[in-house]
Design an enzyme around this catalytic site. Sequence first.
Site, PDB file in Angstrom:
ATOM      1  N   HIS A  17      53.753  83.680  45.758  1.00 27.09           N
ATOM      2  CA  HIS A  17      52.984  82.900  46.737  1.00 27.09           C
ATOM      3  C   HIS A  17      51.491  82.918  46.381  1.00 27.09           C
ATOM      4  O   HIS A  17      50.817  81.897  46.468  1.00 27.09           O
ATOM      5  CB  HIS A  17      53.115  83.509  48.143  1.00 27.09           C
ATOM      6  N   LYS A  41      64.984  82.980  64.096  1.00 25.49           N
ATOM      7  CA  LYS A  41      65.192  83.819  62.910  1.00 25.49           C
ATOM      8  C   LYS A  41      64.353  85.085  63.018  1.00 25.49           C
ATOM      9  O   LYS A  41      63.129  85.014  63.063  1.00 25.49           O
ATOM     10  CB  LYS A  41      64.789  83.013  61.666  1.00 25.49           C
ATOM     11  N   ARG A  90      60.587  76.717  42.107  1.00 24.52           N
ATOM     12  CA  ARG A  90      61.082  77.663  41.104  1.00 24.52           C
ATOM     13  C   ARG A  90      62.293  77.095  40.375  1.00 24.52           C
ATOM     14  O   ARG A  90      62.285  76.935  39.179  1.00 24.52           O
ATOM     15  CB  ARG A  90      61.482  78.992  41.774  1.00 24.52           C
ATOM     16  N   SER A 128      60.898  86.226  48.532  1.00 26.49           N
ATOM     17  CA  SER A 128      60.713  87.216  49.601  1.00 26.49           C
ATOM     18  C   SER A 128      62.043  87.875  49.940  1.00 26.49           C
ATOM     19  O   SER A 128      62.098  89.080  50.194  1.00 26.49           O
ATOM     20  CB  SER A 128      60.152  86.553  50.857  1.00 26.49           C
TER      21      SER A 128
END
Length: 168
Positions: A17, A41, A90, A128
Amino acid sequence: MRIAVYPGSFDPITKGHIDILERSSKLFDVMVVAVVHNVNKQGLFTLEERVQMIRECTGHLPNLEIDYFSGLLVDYISRKGATAIVRGLRTVSDFEYELHMAMMNHQLLPEVDTVFIMSNSKYFFVSSSLVREAALLGADVSDMVPPNVAVRLKAKWEERRQERGPLR
Ligand code: ADP
Protein backbone atom coordinates in the site's frame (compact mmCIF):
# COMPACT_ATOMS: atom_id res chain seq x y z
CA MET A 1 -6.67 21.12 -7.62
CA ARG A 2 -6.42 17.42 -8.49
CA ILE A 3 -7.75 15.31 -5.63
CA ALA A 4 -7.66 11.51 -5.66
CA VAL A 5 -9.01 8.97 -3.20
CA TYR A 6 -7.24 5.69 -2.42
CA PRO A 7 -9.91 3.56 -0.75
CA GLY A 8 -9.32 0.23 0.95
CA SER A 9 -9.63 -1.89 4.06
CA PHE A 10 -5.99 -1.35 5.09
CA ASP A 11 -6.35 -4.07 7.74
CA PRO A 12 -3.45 -3.44 8.21
CA ILE A 13 -1.53 -1.13 5.86
CA THR A 14 1.37 -2.97 4.18
CA LYS A 15 4.50 -1.93 2.31
CA GLY A 16 2.55 -2.70 -0.89
CA HIS A 17 0.00 0.00 0.00
CA ILE A 18 2.75 2.44 0.96
CA ASP A 19 4.50 1.89 -2.36
CA ILE A 20 1.26 2.67 -4.23
CA LEU A 21 0.84 5.80 -2.10
CA GLU A 22 4.40 7.01 -2.64
CA ARG A 23 3.98 6.72 -6.40
CA SER A 24 0.41 7.96 -6.77
CA SER A 25 0.85 10.94 -4.44
CA LYS A 26 3.24 12.41 -7.04
CA LEU A 27 0.43 12.42 -9.60
CA PHE A 28 -2.12 14.39 -7.57
CA ASP A 29 -2.18 17.54 -5.46
CA VAL A 30 -4.02 15.79 -2.63
CA MET A 31 -4.21 12.06 -2.00
CA VAL A 32 -6.92 10.99 0.39
CA VAL A 33 -6.34 7.58 1.95
CA ALA A 34 -9.85 6.47 2.86
CA VAL A 35 -10.35 3.48 5.14
CA VAL A 36 -13.60 1.74 4.33
CA HIS A 37 -15.81 1.24 7.34
CA ASN A 38 -17.68 -1.96 6.57
CA VAL A 39 -20.24 -2.57 9.32
CA ASN A 40 -20.76 -6.17 8.15
CA LYS A 41 -17.09 -7.13 8.28
CA GLN A 42 -15.22 -7.44 11.54
CA GLY A 43 -11.57 -6.66 10.91
CA LEU A 44 -8.50 -7.60 12.91
CA PHE A 45 -7.88 -3.93 13.72
CA THR A 46 -10.48 -1.31 14.57
CA LEU A 47 -11.07 1.58 12.23
CA GLU A 48 -9.24 3.93 14.61
CA GLU A 49 -6.24 1.59 14.84
CA ARG A 50 -6.01 1.34 11.04
CA VAL A 51 -6.18 5.12 10.61
CA GLN A 52 -3.58 5.56 13.36
CA MET A 53 -1.20 3.02 11.80
CA ILE A 54 -1.47 4.74 8.39
CA ARG A 55 -0.79 8.10 10.02
CA GLU A 56 2.30 6.75 11.81
CA CYS A 57 3.98 5.36 8.69
CA THR A 58 3.16 7.99 6.05
CA GLY A 59 4.54 11.15 7.66
CA HIS A 60 7.05 11.42 4.78
CA LEU A 61 4.23 12.10 2.29
CA PRO A 62 3.19 15.75 2.64
CA ASN A 63 0.09 15.80 0.46
CA LEU A 64 -1.75 12.96 2.18
CA GLU A 65 -5.04 13.20 4.00
CA ILE A 66 -6.11 10.19 6.07
CA ASP A 67 -9.79 9.61 6.58
CA TYR A 68 -12.48 6.91 6.73
CA PHE A 69 -15.96 6.55 5.32
CA SER A 70 -18.95 4.24 5.21
CA GLY A 71 -21.56 3.90 2.49
CA LEU A 72 -21.14 4.40 -1.21
CA LEU A 73 -17.65 5.26 -2.47
CA VAL A 74 -18.95 7.61 -5.19
CA ASP A 75 -20.87 9.64 -2.60
CA TYR A 76 -17.69 10.02 -0.58
CA ILE A 77 -15.76 10.97 -3.75
CA SER A 78 -18.31 13.70 -4.51
CA ARG A 79 -18.13 15.05 -0.97
CA LYS A 80 -14.36 15.27 -1.24
CA GLY A 81 -14.44 16.95 -4.66
CA ALA A 82 -12.15 14.21 -6.01
CA THR A 83 -11.89 13.26 -9.68
CA ALA A 84 -9.92 10.03 -9.42
CA ILE A 85 -9.92 6.76 -7.51
CA VAL A 86 -6.51 5.10 -7.08
CA ARG A 87 -6.25 1.33 -6.83
CA GLY A 88 -3.29 -1.03 -6.90
CA LEU A 89 -3.11 -4.03 -9.22
CA ARG A 90 -1.25 -7.21 -8.43
CA THR A 91 -2.72 -10.19 -10.21
CA VAL A 92 -5.12 -11.11 -13.00
CA SER A 93 -7.71 -11.89 -10.33
CA ASP A 94 -7.29 -8.37 -8.93
CA PHE A 95 -7.85 -7.07 -12.45
CA GLU A 96 -11.19 -8.74 -12.99
CA TYR A 97 -12.64 -7.49 -9.70
CA GLU A 98 -11.13 -4.03 -10.11
CA LEU A 99 -12.41 -3.70 -13.69
CA HIS A 100 -15.97 -4.36 -12.54
CA MET A 101 -15.64 -1.89 -9.66
CA ALA A 102 -14.15 0.79 -11.91
CA MET A 103 -16.94 0.37 -14.46
CA MET A 104 -19.61 0.47 -11.79
CA ASN A 105 -18.16 3.59 -10.19
CA HIS A 106 -17.80 5.30 -13.57
CA GLN A 107 -21.41 4.44 -14.36
CA LEU A 108 -22.57 5.91 -11.05
CA LEU A 109 -20.35 9.00 -11.30
CA PRO A 110 -19.15 9.59 -14.89
CA GLU A 111 -16.79 12.43 -13.94
CA VAL A 112 -14.65 10.07 -11.85
CA ASP A 113 -12.01 7.74 -13.29
CA THR A 114 -10.08 4.92 -11.67
CA VAL A 115 -6.30 5.09 -11.99
CA PHE A 116 -4.51 1.76 -11.61
CA ILE A 117 -0.94 1.56 -10.37
CA MET A 118 0.90 -1.71 -10.96
CA SER A 119 2.29 -3.34 -7.87
CA ASN A 120 6.01 -3.09 -7.24
CA SER A 121 7.49 -6.53 -7.99
CA LYS A 122 8.86 -6.60 -4.41
CA TYR A 123 5.33 -6.52 -2.98
CA PHE A 124 3.47 -8.37 -5.67
CA PHE A 125 2.58 -11.23 -3.29
CA VAL A 126 1.82 -9.05 -0.26
CA SER A 127 -1.79 -8.76 0.87
CA SER A 128 -3.25 -7.65 4.19
CA SER A 129 -5.11 -10.94 4.54
CA LEU A 130 -1.99 -13.11 4.13
CA VAL A 131 0.01 -10.81 6.38
CA ARG A 132 -2.68 -11.14 9.08
CA GLU A 133 -2.85 -14.88 8.74
CA ALA A 134 0.92 -15.38 8.87
CA ALA A 135 1.47 -12.89 11.70
CA LEU A 136 -1.21 -14.46 13.88
CA LEU A 137 0.59 -17.77 13.53
CA GLY A 138 3.80 -16.14 14.72
CA ALA A 139 5.55 -15.44 11.37
CA ASP A 140 7.97 -12.55 11.04
CA VAL A 141 6.29 -10.22 8.52
CA SER A 142 8.62 -7.26 9.01
CA ASP A 143 9.67 -7.33 5.32
CA MET A 144 6.06 -6.79 4.30
CA VAL A 145 4.79 -4.17 6.73
CA PRO A 146 6.23 -0.98 8.23
CA PRO A 147 7.82 -1.32 11.71
CA ASN A 148 4.85 0.24 13.58
CA VAL A 149 2.49 -2.34 12.04
CA ALA A 150 4.88 -5.22 12.76
CA VAL A 151 4.85 -4.22 16.43
CA ARG A 152 1.03 -4.16 16.58
CA LEU A 153 0.74 -7.50 14.79
CA LYS A 154 3.16 -9.04 17.25
CA ALA A 155 1.06 -7.71 20.13
CA LYS A 156 -2.08 -9.26 18.58
CA TRP A 157 -0.28 -12.58 18.23
CA GLU A 158 0.79 -12.46 21.88
CA GLU A 159 -2.78 -11.61 22.90
CA ARG A 160 -4.21 -14.54 20.92
CA ARG A 161 -1.53 -16.91 22.13
CA GLN A 162 -2.32 -16.15 25.74
CA GLU A 163 -6.04 -16.64 25.15
CA ARG A 164 -5.57 -19.88 23.23
CA GLY A 165 -2.51 -21.45 24.84
CA PRO A 166 0.48 -22.80 22.84
CA LEU A 167 -0.09 -24.24 19.33
CA ARG A 168 0.34 -27.97 18.90
P1 ADP B 1 -9.83 -3.80 -0.39
O1 ADP B 1 -10.58 -4.58 0.63
O2 ADP B 1 -10.56 -2.59 -0.90
O3 ADP B 1 -9.23 -4.61 -1.52
P2 ADP B 1 -7.12 -3.54 0.55
O4 ADP B 1 -6.62 -2.76 1.71
O5 ADP B 1 -6.88 -5.00 0.54
O6 ADP B 1 -8.63 -3.15 0.43
O7 ADP B 1 -6.48 -2.94 -0.79
C1 ADP B 1 -6.66 -1.61 -1.17
C2 ADP B 1 -6.02 -1.39 -2.55
O8 ADP B 1 -4.62 -1.60 -2.47
C3 ADP B 1 -6.53 -2.36 -3.63
O9 ADP B 1 -6.57 -1.66 -4.86
C4 ADP B 1 -5.46 -3.41 -3.67
O10 ADP B 1 -5.39 -4.05 -4.93
C5 ADP B 1 -4.23 -2.57 -3.42
N1 ADP B 1 -3.14 -3.36 -2.86
C6 ADP B 1 -3.14 -4.13 -1.76
N2 ADP B 1 -1.94 -4.72 -1.56
C7 ADP B 1 -1.15 -4.31 -2.60
C8 ADP B 1 0.19 -4.59 -3.00
N3 ADP B 1 0.96 -5.43 -2.32
N4 ADP B 1 0.65 -3.99 -4.12
C9 ADP B 1 -0.15 -3.16 -4.83
N5 ADP B 1 -1.43 -2.88 -4.53
C10 ADP B 1 -1.93 -3.43 -3.41
